[in-house]
Design a protein around this motif. Structure first.
Motif, PDB file in Angstrom:
ATOM      1  N   UNK A 110      -7.833   4.360 -10.077  1.00  0.00           N
ATOM      2  CA  UNK A 110      -7.818   5.012  -8.768  1.00  0.00           C
ATOM      3  C   UNK A 110      -8.032   4.031  -7.618  1.00  0.00           C
ATOM      4  N   UNK A 111      -7.656   4.535  -6.452  1.00  0.00           N
ATOM      5  CA  UNK A 111      -8.135   3.993  -5.190  1.00  0.00           C
ATOM      6  C   UNK A 111      -9.332   4.856  -4.788  1.00  0.00           C
ATOM      7  N   UNK A 112     -10.509   4.242  -4.662  1.00  0.00           N
ATOM      8  CA  UNK A 112     -11.727   4.983  -4.347  1.00  0.00           C
ATOM      9  C   UNK A 112     -12.112   4.696  -2.894  1.00  0.00           C
ATOM     10  N   UNK A 113     -12.235   5.759  -2.111  1.00  0.00           N
ATOM     11  CA  UNK A 113     -12.503   5.635  -0.679  1.00  0.00           C
ATOM     12  C   UNK A 113     -13.886   6.167  -0.355  1.00  0.00           C
ATOM     13  N   UNK A 168       4.070   7.660   6.604  1.00  0.00           N
ATOM     14  CA  UNK A 168       5.055   6.578   6.567  1.00  0.00           C
ATOM     15  C   UNK A 168       5.148   5.939   5.188  1.00  0.00           C
ATOM     16  N   UNK A 169       4.109   6.127   4.344  1.00  0.00           N
ATOM     17  CA  UNK A 169       4.085   5.475   3.040  1.00  0.00           C
ATOM     18  C   UNK A 169       4.691   6.330   1.931  1.00  0.00           C
ATOM     19  N   UNK A 191      -0.268   1.850   0.608  1.00  0.00           N
ATOM     20  CA  UNK A 191      -0.670   3.125   1.171  1.00  0.00           C
ATOM     21  C   UNK A 191      -1.726   2.881   2.245  1.00  0.00           C
ATOM     22  N   UNK A 192      -1.638   3.653   3.327  1.00  0.00           N
ATOM     23  CA  UNK A 192      -2.640   3.624   4.383  1.00  0.00           C
ATOM     24  C   UNK A 192      -3.342   4.974   4.405  1.00  0.00           C
ATOM     25  N   UNK A 193      -4.673   4.931   4.460  1.00  0.00           N
ATOM     26  CA  UNK A 193      -5.466   6.156   4.420  1.00  0.00           C
ATOM     27  C   UNK A 193      -6.407   6.152   5.616  1.00  0.00           C
ATOM     28  N   UNK A 194      -6.453   7.284   6.313  1.00  0.00           N
ATOM     29  CA  UNK A 194      -7.221   7.420   7.543  1.00  0.00           C
ATOM     30  C   UNK A 194      -8.378   8.393   7.329  1.00  0.00           C
ATOM     31  N   UNK A 227      -7.798   2.258   6.176  1.00  0.00           N
ATOM     32  CA  UNK A 227      -7.664   1.112   5.279  1.00  0.00           C
ATOM     33  C   UNK A 227      -6.214   1.023   4.827  1.00  0.00           C
ATOM     34  N   UNK A 228      -5.810  -0.214   4.508  1.00  0.00           N
ATOM     35  CA  UNK A 228      -4.482  -0.450   3.941  1.00  0.00           C
ATOM     36  C   UNK A 228      -4.669  -1.031   2.548  1.00  0.00           C
ATOM     37  N   UNK A 229      -4.056  -0.407   1.557  1.00  0.00           N
ATOM     38  CA  UNK A 229      -4.181  -0.853   0.177  1.00  0.00           C
ATOM     39  C   UNK A 229      -2.815  -1.273  -0.328  1.00  0.00           C
ATOM     40  N   UNK A 230      -2.744  -2.492  -0.859  1.00  0.00           N
ATOM     41  CA  UNK A 230      -1.523  -2.986  -1.484  1.00  0.00           C
ATOM     42  C   UNK A 230      -1.783  -3.050  -2.985  1.00  0.00           C
ATOM     43  N   UNK A 231      -1.184  -2.120  -3.698  1.00  0.00           N
ATOM     44  CA  UNK A 231      -1.417  -2.021  -5.133  1.00  0.00           C
ATOM     45  C   UNK A 231      -0.905  -3.259  -5.855  1.00  0.00           C
ATOM     46  N   UNK A 232       0.228  -3.781  -5.428  1.00  0.00           N
ATOM     47  CA  UNK A 232       0.837  -4.920  -6.123  1.00  0.00           C
ATOM     48  C   UNK A 232      -0.030  -6.167  -6.041  1.00  0.00           C
TER      49      UNK A 232
END
Length: 686
Positions: A176-179, A205-206, A231-234, A248-253
């Motif tokens: 996961x991405x944990x926020x 946009x993502x 992905x960007x999450x607000x 935050x901006x998360x780049x999975x790669x």
């Protein structure tokens, strides 16, 4: 690719501009409301740039049709938080008498500083103007429409709750991405941090499925499998009012997490020196880029590491804010190559350069305005026109406002940004409050996506936190500026300075937002003209011992009284210069003066004016240990004797022992009794 920008928040009745990013003026763009809250009757005008004025709470889903397809933008709308506000001015203080032909005008941010439409009514012995405004401090001007439209400046405080704040962090696990959102209640409100709700939003946009995001209180999770690349999450804090969003901006790669709202790390400890360009050479010389370069050793010696230059582009005025050519330097200052040589010379000394970006308006001599005024096809819409007259702020009739509803204007200004951003280290943005949020958000992402170290400083007067949300790093701290004037004039006690950090937090500025602390600039009278030198010394010490980014205006350190006079190289005040230099060097050497908060300490004035003295503590994290400093400031010309907590009595500014002799101390005094002439900075034992 067309981009509609990030999701936005607002309140009922407060408009938001919708505009395509990176537009092609020759293409067609169209907005429509795809879905709206029940009961909404809002419709959008036909055009590429439109205003959404929501009429009910909820979420509006807007679709931008562009040459490359359709794009979604969501707007979350909260309840209207405004309440009745009443501005008053006694008739005997008015610049306009009741029997004059002219009428009193009032203007401020609440009416975009447009002079004329808002006229107070005469009510007995007062002029009165009533409207609805959100809680907080509201700067405003009363003036004579035929004379000084800013004759009287004041502020009105509308009571009500402050704005909550939030910081959003993220980490990547195997699945996961944990926020995690850290929410903060306004410091002077009665509710707790735990009472602040947090709403999370995915950036449309993502292209990530919104239903994949699960939220529990102040935490959220998003499966890595739901993300293709980035992905960007607000996150938005919500209590009695909503606050500024973080994201935050998360780049999975690449397995990276970034916080794009964060300011550049270098800026957190910077000291800015503003140069009013054409007066800096001083004496009988005309200023050029080469002559500024010849004087850079002074800035290095003084201890500043960031140079803000007032406009350097072609302009018929000495101040440079009436720009007539955005793509070339002013001919009297030098060539583009000479400007770049100046920037390089600054970099060689470790000094960054901030460029004054003027894009709310052009000069009336700009060819595009002349063509617009003449009604030439394709140019009329470049400027704002009303009843056949160009729209402008205050009485600035020679700098007409650009029209940001024009794609041609937006394209032109983005080209200006692209021209100068690679050359310098940051932009100070003139009249930032006159440019739509939609454009500032585009500018920030356009520059800082590839260069996160670029600095963005807003001229936003008064202080408003919305300009930090994906827009600016550093903000004009008009709150501290006005309070320093009040203290310097004797209209407020020095202790009131300690309330400023809470007032800024109540307004909703995130903890990571930087504030530019200053006592004067090119738009204000010199502090020394409004107060005395003793007050100036204490005020300058405040800006350099409070957290934030201090700014010194050229000649301030030389004791100049003319706010745009030639630099006083020869006949300036050498002792005042040395005082500035000691403060700058001490700030550079002491981590506690560059980070952390202002903390109140127990102090007492034994000899002197209690209302003119203030003391506080600064603490910086230094690994496992904490370094602590105690600062005492005296705004009065006569030295004060002050009881402070236990400190090491060596003043870090002068290296001298400031403890008074034992015979002058009362037996049993707890702490240390010191003599404070203007400013004292001492270590507190660990």
């Amino acid at each position: 690719m067309t981009d509609p920008g990030p999701p936005r928040t607002t309140t009922v009745g407060d408009s938001i501009q919708l505009a395509p990013w990176n537009p092609d003026p020759d293409e067609r763009y169209h907005w429509r409301i795809e879905s709206a809250p029940e009961g909404s009757e809002v419709v959008l005008d036909d055009g590429p740039v439109v205003e959404l004025c929501p009429d009910v709470t909820g979420t509006y889903e807007c679709i931008l049709s562009a040459p490359d397809g359709e794009h979604t933008k969501r707007i979350r709308v909260f309840e209207d938080d405004s309440r009745p506000a009443r501005f008053e001015l006694p008739v005997d203080e008015s610049p306009v008498a009741p029997d004059d032909d002219g009428e009193l005008v009032i203007h401020g941010p609440f009416n975009e500083h447009i002079v004329g439409p808002e006229r107070p009514r005469l009510d007995g012995d007062k002029y009165v103007y009533e409207t609805d405004l959100p809680p907080g401090e509201h700067m405003h001007f009363f003036g004579d429409p035929d004379g000084d439209v800013r004759a009287i400046r004041d502020k009105l405080t509308v009571p009500g709750p402050g704005k909550p704040r939030v910081r959003l962090d993220a980490e990547l696990t195997d699945e996961d991405v944990v926020l995690t959102a850290t929410a903060r209640a306004p410091p002077t409100d009665e509710y707790a941090d735990s009472d602040v709700d947090v709403e999370f939003y995915l950036d449309d946009r993502d292209g990530v499925d919104r239903t994949a995001l699960s939220v529990t209180g102040h935490e959220a999770r998003l499966p890595r499998s739901a993300v293709d690349g980035e992905v960007r999450i607000h996150a938005v804090p919500v209590a009695e009012r909503h606050g500024v969003a973080d994201y935050v901006r998360i780049d999975i790669d690449s397995e990276t997490v970034t916080r794009p709202n964060e300011p550049p790390e270098w800026a957190e400890s910077a000291t800015i020196y503003e140069v009013f360009v054409r007066e800096f050479a001083g004496g009988r010389l005309d200023t050029t880029f080469e002559r500024i370069e010849e004087r850079l050793d002074y800035l290095d010696w003084l201890g500043v590491d960031c140079l803000w230059l007032t406009p350097v582009l072609e302009s018929p005025t000495r101040h440079g804010y009436h720009i007539t050519d955005y793509f070339d330097t002013a001919s009297d200052l030098g060539t583009r190559e000479e400007f770049e040589a100046l920037v390089d010379a600054c970099h060689d000394r470790g000094i960054r350069v901030v460029f004054d970006l003027v894009i709310n308006h052009t000069g009336a001599d700009h060819p595009y305005f002349q063509l617009s005024a003449a009604g030439v096809d394709g140019y009329r819409e470049w400027y704002e026109w009303e009843d056949g007259e160009p729209r402008h702020y205050f009485n600035w009739s020679t700098i007409p406002n650009l029209n940001f509803e024009s794609l041609a204007v937006r394209r032109f200004l983005l080209d200006v940004v692209d021209e100068w951003a690679p050359v310098v280290d940051g932009f100070r943005t003139d009249v930032a409050w006159g440019v739509p949020h939609s454009f500032w958000k585009e500018l920030r992402e356009r520059i800082k996506r590839d260069d996160p170290e670029f600095l963005l400083l807003d001229e936003k007067i008064p202080h408003e936190p919305e300009y930090h949300e994906a827009e600016f790093d550093l903000h004009y701290d008009t709150t501290l500026y006005r309070q320093l004037l009040d203290v310097g004039r004797g209209d407020a006690p020095a202790e009131s300075l300690l309330d400023v950090p809470d007032r800024i937090a109540d307004a909703g500025f995130p903890e990571y937002a930087l504030q530019m602390r200053y006592v004067e600039n090119h738009d204000e009278e010199r502090y020394l003209e409004q107060c005395d030198e003793a007050a100036l010394r204490a005020a300058v010490a405040t800006t350099l011992t409070f957290p934030g980014v201090p700014m010194v205006y050229y000649g301030q350190e030389r004791g100049m009284t003319g706010y745009r006079d030639r630099m006083a190289w020869v006949d300036g005040d050498d002792e005042l210069t040395a005082f500035h230099r000691r403060l700058l060097r001490t700030r550079d050497e002491e981590p506690a003066l560059r980070g952390g908060d202002v903390t109140r300490v127990e102090w007492d004035v034994v000899d002197g004016d209690h209302g003119r003295v203030v003391a506080f503590e600064r603490v910086a994290d230094a690994g496992d240990d904490e370094e602590s400093l105690v600062i005492a400031l005296n705004f009065e010309a006569e030295p004060a004797v002050v009881d402070l907590p236990t400190i090491e009595p060596t003043d870090l500014l002068t290296g001298e022992d400031v403890e008074v002799s034992t015979s002058e101390r009362d037996e049993g005094t707890d702490g240390v009794r010191v003599r404070v002439e203007d400013a004292v900075v001492c270590r507190r034992p660990k």
